[in-house]
Design an enzyme around this catalytic site. Structure first.
Site, PDB file in Angstrom:
ATOM      1  CE1 TYR A  41     -23.282  27.179   6.936  1.00  0.00           C
ATOM      2  CE2 TYR A  41     -23.952  26.253   9.049  1.00  0.00           C
ATOM      3  CZ  TYR A  41     -23.165  27.116   8.311  1.00  0.00           C
ATOM      4  OH  TYR A  41     -22.235  27.907   8.959  1.00  0.00           O
ATOM      5  CB  SER A  91     -20.970  25.793  11.816  1.00  0.00           C
ATOM      6  OG  SER A  91     -22.190  26.003  12.491  1.00  0.00           O
ATOM      7  CE  LYS A  96     -19.867  25.877   7.569  1.00  0.00           C
ATOM      8  NZ  LYS A  96     -18.640  26.595   7.097  1.00  0.00           N
TER       9      LYS A  96
END
Length: 254
Positions: free
Chosen positions: A159, A146, A163
């Protein structure tokens, strides 16, 4: 005078494994690779949906196999890859998010997200690479990361952590497996119109923040990812490893 020729984008004869393949980015990646000639093995947890999708691919004239699998079950995943591999191409699109302010993060949310986004991704990528090394084959392994693997985001501490970890993992694996001509890269999308992405896009203030950050002025579509996956899987990307392909509309340019 001898002029150079563009390396082939054709993936005929290649076998690709795609996780998270029944929707969103994973489905788009599977289509892109199948269109380029690869035989795709579609992986997801829901067997009925997976078999229906494989049938749809077959109806298009593409080679496709359904492999119901929960990649967070590492022992089962390693056994399945050993049985059905080796795979020339990996696209790991399985992932999830549970967004909240960092002060509100629960241990369960942290463990659930990291177990899939980092731990499962690590051992999946390792299993595919082990199969290639044992077979003496080259390969292209891709994890869907991402733009949040390069920046921070509101309510996204967990999150973003996963990543960023995926980015570091990819670089190290690329260094280790370079002598085997196994390439390892990440693809880093901005917000894409998928069931996961719509959770954020449906919030007006978040949508405004996103559109302000994306320099091209629009959120992404699944089709924006498909060409990048086919490129990285092909001979046209033969010298690309240990890096990230950002498909972010310019989000990370400043």
């Amino acid at each position: 005078m001898t002029l150079p020729r563009t390396p082939s984008f054709n993936l005929s004869g290649k076998r690709a494994l795609i996780t998270g393949a029944t929707s969103g980015i994973g489905e788009g990646c599977a289509v892109a690779l199948a269109e380029a000639g690869a035989h795709v093995t579609l992986v997801a947890r829901t067997a009925d949906k997976l078999h229906a999708q494989a049938a749809a691919f077959t109806n298009e004239g593409w080679g496709a196999t359904a492999l119901p699998l929960d990649i967070s079950d590492i022992a089962s995943t390693e056994a399945a890859i050993a049985q059905h591999g080796p795979f020339d191409i990996l696209v790991n699109s399985a992932g999830l998010a549970r967004h909240s302010p960092a002060v509100a993060t629960t241990i369960d949310d942290y463990d659930t997200v990291t177990d899939l986004n980092v731990k499962a991704a690590y051992f999946l990528t390792r299993a595919v690479a082990k199969g290639l090394i044992a077979a003496g084959k080259t390969g292209s392994l891709m994890n869907i990361s991402s733009q949040m693997g390069h920046v921070g985001g509101i309510d996204r501490a967990v999150y973003c952590a996963t990543k960023h970890a995926l980015e570091g993992m990819t670089k190290s694996m690329a260094i280790e497996w370079g002598p085997h001509q196994i390439r390892v890269n990440t693809i880093c999308p901005t917000f894409i119109r998928t069931p996961l992405g719509e959770q954020t896009l449906a919030i007006p203030e978040r949508r405004a923040w996103i559109e302000e950050k994306i320099k091209l002025g629009r959120v992404g579509e699944v089709t924006d990812i498909m060409g990048a996956v086919a490129f990285l899987a092909s001979d046209a990307a033969a010298l690309i490893t240990g890096t990230s392909l950002l498909i972010d509309g310019g989000w990370t340019a400043d």
